[in-house]
Design a protein around this motif. Sequence first.
Motif, PDB file in Angstrom:
ATOM      1  N   ALA A   7       0.407  -1.202  -0.188  1.00 40.30           N
ATOM      2  CA  ALA A   7      -0.025   0.011  -0.439  1.00 40.30           C
ATOM      3  C   ALA A   7       1.038   1.090  -0.267  1.00 40.30           C
ATOM      4  CB  ALA A   7      -1.102  -0.182   0.969  1.00 40.30           C
ATOM      5  N   LEU A   8       0.600   2.011  -0.965  1.00 40.69           N
ATOM      6  CA  LEU A   8       1.200   3.647  -0.603  1.00 40.69           C
ATOM      7  C   LEU A   8       0.416   4.815  -1.489  1.00 40.69           C
ATOM      8  CD1 LEU A   8       3.932   2.325  -3.866  1.00 40.69           C
ATOM      9  CD2 LEU A   8       1.748   1.623  -3.919  1.00 40.69           C
ATOM     10  N   THR A   9       1.002   6.022  -1.319  1.00 39.47           N
ATOM     11  CA  THR A   9       0.024   7.029  -2.086  1.00 39.47           C
ATOM     12  C   THR A   9       0.489   7.143  -3.648  1.00 39.47           C
ATOM     13  OG1 THR A   9       1.993   8.344  -2.121  1.00 39.47           O
ATOM     14  CG2 THR A   9       0.442   8.528   0.252  1.00 39.47           C
ATOM     15  N   PRO A  10      -0.890   7.423  -4.312  1.00 41.64           N
ATOM     16  CA  PRO A  10       0.121   7.589  -5.645  1.00 41.64           C
ATOM     17  C   PRO A  10       0.199   8.263  -6.113  1.00 41.64           C
ATOM     18  CG  PRO A  10      -2.293   7.953  -5.484  1.00 41.64           C
ATOM     19  CD  PRO A  10      -2.042   7.698  -4.093  1.00 41.64           C
ATOM     20  N   ALA A  11       1.260   9.449  -5.645  1.00 43.53           N
ATOM     21  CA  ALA A  11       2.401  10.115  -6.039  1.00 43.53           C
ATOM     22  C   ALA A  11       3.494   9.010  -5.601  1.00 43.53           C
ATOM     23  CB  ALA A  11       2.225  11.442  -4.485  1.00 43.53           C
ATOM     24  N   ALA A  21      11.101  13.757   3.436  1.00 41.98           N
ATOM     25  CA  ALA A  21      10.210  14.293   3.090  1.00 41.98           C
ATOM     26  C   ALA A  21       9.878  16.197   3.006  1.00 41.98           C
ATOM     27  CB  ALA A  21       8.397  13.958   3.529  1.00 41.98           C
ATOM     28  N   GLU A  22      11.537  16.214   2.905  1.00 43.50           N
ATOM     29  CA  GLU A  22      11.540  18.197   2.913  1.00 43.50           C
ATOM     30  C   GLU A  22      10.767  18.251   1.604  1.00 43.50           C
ATOM     31  OE1 GLU A  22      14.989  20.505   1.445  1.00 43.50           O
ATOM     32  OE2 GLU A  22      15.652  19.329   1.422  1.00 43.50           O
ATOM     33  N   ALA A  63       7.318  17.117  -2.416  1.00 40.91           N
ATOM     34  CA  ALA A  63       8.443  16.442  -0.850  1.00 40.91           C
ATOM     35  C   ALA A  63       9.220  16.602  -2.499  1.00 40.91           C
ATOM     36  CB  ALA A  63       7.915  15.259  -0.967  1.00 40.91           C
ATOM     37  N   ARG A  64      10.592  16.810  -1.954  1.00 38.30           N
ATOM     38  CA  ARG A  64      12.090  16.126  -2.620  1.00 38.30           C
ATOM     39  C   ARG A  64      12.217  15.276  -3.083  1.00 38.30           C
ATOM     40  NH1 ARG A  64      16.453  19.102  -3.517  1.00 38.30           N
ATOM     41  NH2 ARG A  64      16.451  20.994  -2.233  1.00 38.30           N
ATOM     42  N   ALA A  65      11.134  14.349  -2.230  1.00 36.95           N
ATOM     43  CA  ALA A  65      11.529  12.549  -3.123  1.00 36.95           C
ATOM     44  C   ALA A  65      11.196  12.595  -4.434  1.00 36.95           C
ATOM     45  CB  ALA A  65      12.082  11.597  -1.472  1.00 36.95           C
ATOM     46  N   LEU A  66       9.928  13.470  -4.276  1.00 34.76           N
ATOM     47  CA  LEU A  66       9.357  12.091  -5.453  1.00 34.76           C
ATOM     48  C   LEU A  66       9.967  12.919  -6.667  1.00 34.76           C
ATOM     49  CD1 LEU A  66       5.420  12.662  -3.882  1.00 34.76           C
ATOM     50  CD2 LEU A  66       7.411  11.188  -4.220  1.00 34.76           C
ATOM     51  N   GLY A  94      12.731  18.502   8.392  1.00 37.42           N
ATOM     52  CA  GLY A  94      11.782  18.629  10.220  1.00 37.42           C
ATOM     53  C   GLY A  94      11.847  16.601   9.786  1.00 37.42           C
ATOM     54  N   ALA A  95      11.279  16.122  10.870  1.00 40.03           N
ATOM     55  CA  ALA A  95      11.050  14.603  11.403  1.00 40.03           C
ATOM     56  C   ALA A  95      10.855  14.449  10.133  1.00 40.03           C
ATOM     57  CB  ALA A  95      10.746  14.518  12.341  1.00 40.03           C
ATOM     58  N   LEU A  96       9.892  14.805   9.229  1.00 37.50           N
ATOM     59  CA  LEU A  96       8.894  14.142   8.507  1.00 37.50           C
ATOM     60  C   LEU A  96      10.116  13.530   7.451  1.00 37.50           C
ATOM     61  CD1 LEU A  96       5.819  16.436   8.064  1.00 37.50           C
ATOM     62  CD2 LEU A  96       6.266  14.437   9.203  1.00 37.50           C
ATOM     63  N   GLY A  97       9.108  12.001   6.909  1.00 31.42           N
ATOM     64  CA  GLY A  97       9.564  11.371   6.007  1.00 31.42           C
ATOM     65  C   GLY A  97       8.584  10.358   5.326  1.00 31.42           C
TER      66      GLY A  97
END
Length: 283
Positions: free
Chosen positions: A95-99, A159-160, A234-237, A256-259
């Motif tokens: 399971a994952l987000t479409p993006a 998730a910067e 998000a930079r990763a995308l 931040g801590a989000l990722g």
Amino acid sequence: MPSLAALRGFDAVARHGSYSAAAAALNVTEAALRQHVRKLEADLGQGLVERRGRGIELTEAGRAFAGSTRKAFDTLFAAVEDMIGDDARRPLKLALTPAFAENWLMPRLGEFWARHPEIELELVPSLRLEDLRAGRFDMAIRYGEGNWPGLDSVHLASAEYTVVARPEVARAHAVRDIADLRKLSWLFESGRQEHRLWADARGIDFDAEHYRHYPTNSLVLSALRAGQGVSLQARALIQRDLDAGILTEMYSEPRGALGYYVVTHSMPRPLARTFIAWLVEEA
């Protein structure tokens, strides 16, 4: 009921006809194996193995009992092999987000299958938060701080957030601070709550009439690559777009801590562990 270790030890001795060979097969010491057999004989109240010269021989009771243990362990081994075989044939369900699926995973997936053509994946892109404890999914890729009760997580990518646009759009709109961002033509994903929160916290009117909203982030990225405005991503995308010069960064803030994390049960399947190791390597 005698211990399983004692039963397994006796069965190995009966199969191999030797304490030393049975100990090597079970990866235990010969002394430990002899102790298991003696304990089993004490529990059953009968001798099972006796010394004959330099070797050993099963007693009459031992031969009868060995027939039963052989059948029992053969049945158990076959059941384990069936379980492992079924596990290997069942696709990994993710399971994952479409993006994340379209912009991060799909461009890399060919490399995984080149290494592991035997592993089948079933991707389920959705904004819905699936409950892994229900057993319908092997794993999920989630956005957050990595803390989900009862589940294990491994960090994949930051998730910067960064504001990006086509290079020509960026050159036409110099951005010195947050105030300059409010004047731009924004492209947002309609259902993306984190985008709304980010915009609200910086005084950007998410619902302004001249902002465009799209039902998926994939459409946002298509519009972005076509030069129709700027967007928070998000930079990763969008790292590959940045590396290729298709998009350029206009504004960013400290991480931040989000990722993005790959989240699993505490005991993932062997196939899942292989896929997670590859994900971490790619990230």
